[in-house]
Design an enzyme around this catalytic site. Sequence first.
Site, PDB file in Angstrom:
ATOM      1  CG  ASN A 123      -1.904   1.128   1.503  1.00  0.00           C
ATOM      2  OD1 ASN A 123      -1.978   1.949   0.417  1.00  0.00           O
ATOM      3  ND2 ASN A 123      -2.337   1.509   2.375  1.00  0.00           N
ATOM      4  CE  LYS A 153       0.050   3.400   4.738  1.00  0.00           C
ATOM      5  NZ  LYS A 153       0.366   3.559   6.048  1.00  0.00           N
ATOM      6  CG  HIS A 172      -6.007   1.810   4.878  1.00  0.00           C
ATOM      7  ND1 HIS A 172      -5.470   2.842   5.621  1.00  0.00           N
ATOM      8  CD2 HIS A 172      -4.870   1.058   4.821  1.00  0.00           C
ATOM      9  CE1 HIS A 172      -4.348   2.605   6.016  1.00  0.00           C
ATOM     10  NE2 HIS A 172      -3.931   1.531   5.389  1.00  0.00           N
ATOM     11  CD  GLU A 198      -3.958  -2.540   7.496  1.00  0.00           C
ATOM     12  OE1 GLU A 198      -2.520  -2.624   6.969  1.00  0.00           O
ATOM     13  OE2 GLU A 198      -4.412  -1.241   6.941  1.00  0.00           O
ATOM     14  CB  SER A 208       4.938  -1.766  12.077  1.00  0.00           C
ATOM     15  OG  SER A 208       4.361  -0.342  12.466  1.00  0.00           O
ATOM     16  N   GLY A 229       2.837  -1.154   4.550  1.00  0.00           N
ATOM     17  CA  GLY A 229       2.903   0.313   4.139  1.00  0.00           C
ATOM     18  C   GLY A 229       4.270   0.889   4.055  1.00  0.00           C
ATOM     19  N   GLY A 230       4.699   1.344   5.243  1.00  0.00           N
ATOM     20  CA  GLY A 230       6.098   2.027   5.154  1.00  0.00           C
ATOM     21  C   GLY A 230       7.113   1.190   4.495  1.00  0.00           C
TER      22      GLY A 230
HETATM   23  C1  PEP Z   1      -1.132   0.438   6.507  1.00  0.00           C
HETATM   24  O1  PEP Z   1      -0.843   1.768   6.469  1.00  0.00           O
HETATM   25  O2  PEP Z   1      -1.841  -0.270   5.666  1.00  0.00           O
HETATM   26  C2  PEP Z   1       0.119  -0.123   7.116  1.00  0.00           C
HETATM   27  C3  PEP Z   1       0.210  -1.364   7.345  1.00  0.00           C
HETATM   28  O3  PEP Z   1       1.152   0.557   7.132  1.00  0.00           O
HETATM   29  P1  PEP Z   1       2.523   0.332   7.961  1.00  0.00           P
HETATM   30  O4  PEP Z   1       2.928  -0.943   7.442  1.00  0.00           O
HETATM   31  O5  PEP Z   1       3.358   1.560   7.507  1.00  0.00           O
HETATM   32  O6  PEP Z   1       2.381   0.062   9.216  1.00  0.00           O
END
Ligand code: PEP
Length: 244
Positions: free
Chosen positions: A10, A12, A88, A154, A200, A221-222
């Site tokens: 993702n 974003k 989300h 999540e 994360s 995400g990150g």
């Molecule tokens: C997300 O926002 O869907 C997510 C999982 O972000 P991160 O991996 O950065 O926690």
Amino acid sequence: MDRKLLIAANWKMNPVPDGAFEQDSPYKTHSAVDVYVFPTFLDLPASIESKIITGAQFGRAEETGAFTGDVSMQMIKEAGCIAVLCGHSDRRAFHGESNEDVAAQAIAALEAELHPIVCFGETEEERDSGKAENVIKAQLKPLPTESDIILAYEPIWAISRGDPNKPAATSEDAQEMHAFIRSQLPEDKRESTRILYGGSMKSENAQELLTQPDIDGGLVGGASLKPDDFRKIVETAIKLTTNN
Ligand code: PEP
């Protein structure tokens, strides 16, 4: 039953990571492990042209109409997407999407023959006050769980944790919740529904999370914005699948 692992990136509201659309892109899918990418709307065509399995980060339930700024599931399908994220936590927080809105999106996605990946999870406050399971039950209740949807648990308190003093969910925390979520699904879908973990996930904790029996992949995400990290997560998933 064997559920194929799915690693979803993702991005974003971020630019396309370096090299993502090149020949040796770490974002390409594999026979052993599904890899899906969720870029911004503007980057969908380039992603699709690069033969990446592409999804949209949001789709509106209605087919057409006076919904300025939105895009329908049918339009997303016609653009060449395979999947769509529904609900989300960013959308729930910044666009006020309710559990019912998210369910309507998932139903519309199925009608458009897209794979909905439905995101949900509790806040830190809800967890600390012992309400996590009830919150999750309420989030799951309106969803078309009798159909082939993909779930992404999540926990909001575990998303985007860069601070080592505030770690992501442990694999035990995550597994416990995933087992609970699976127990809430209709009996004939309990074994086949994929439940991804998001919060994360990175190359350092991917193995521990992905070896849990009820975790069927990650919504990343990150770490999905860092091609080398993302490649390691996908390689971990491939190794776990081919070693089994
Ligand atoms: C997300 O926002 O869907 C997510 C999982 O972000 P991160 O991996 O950065 O926690």
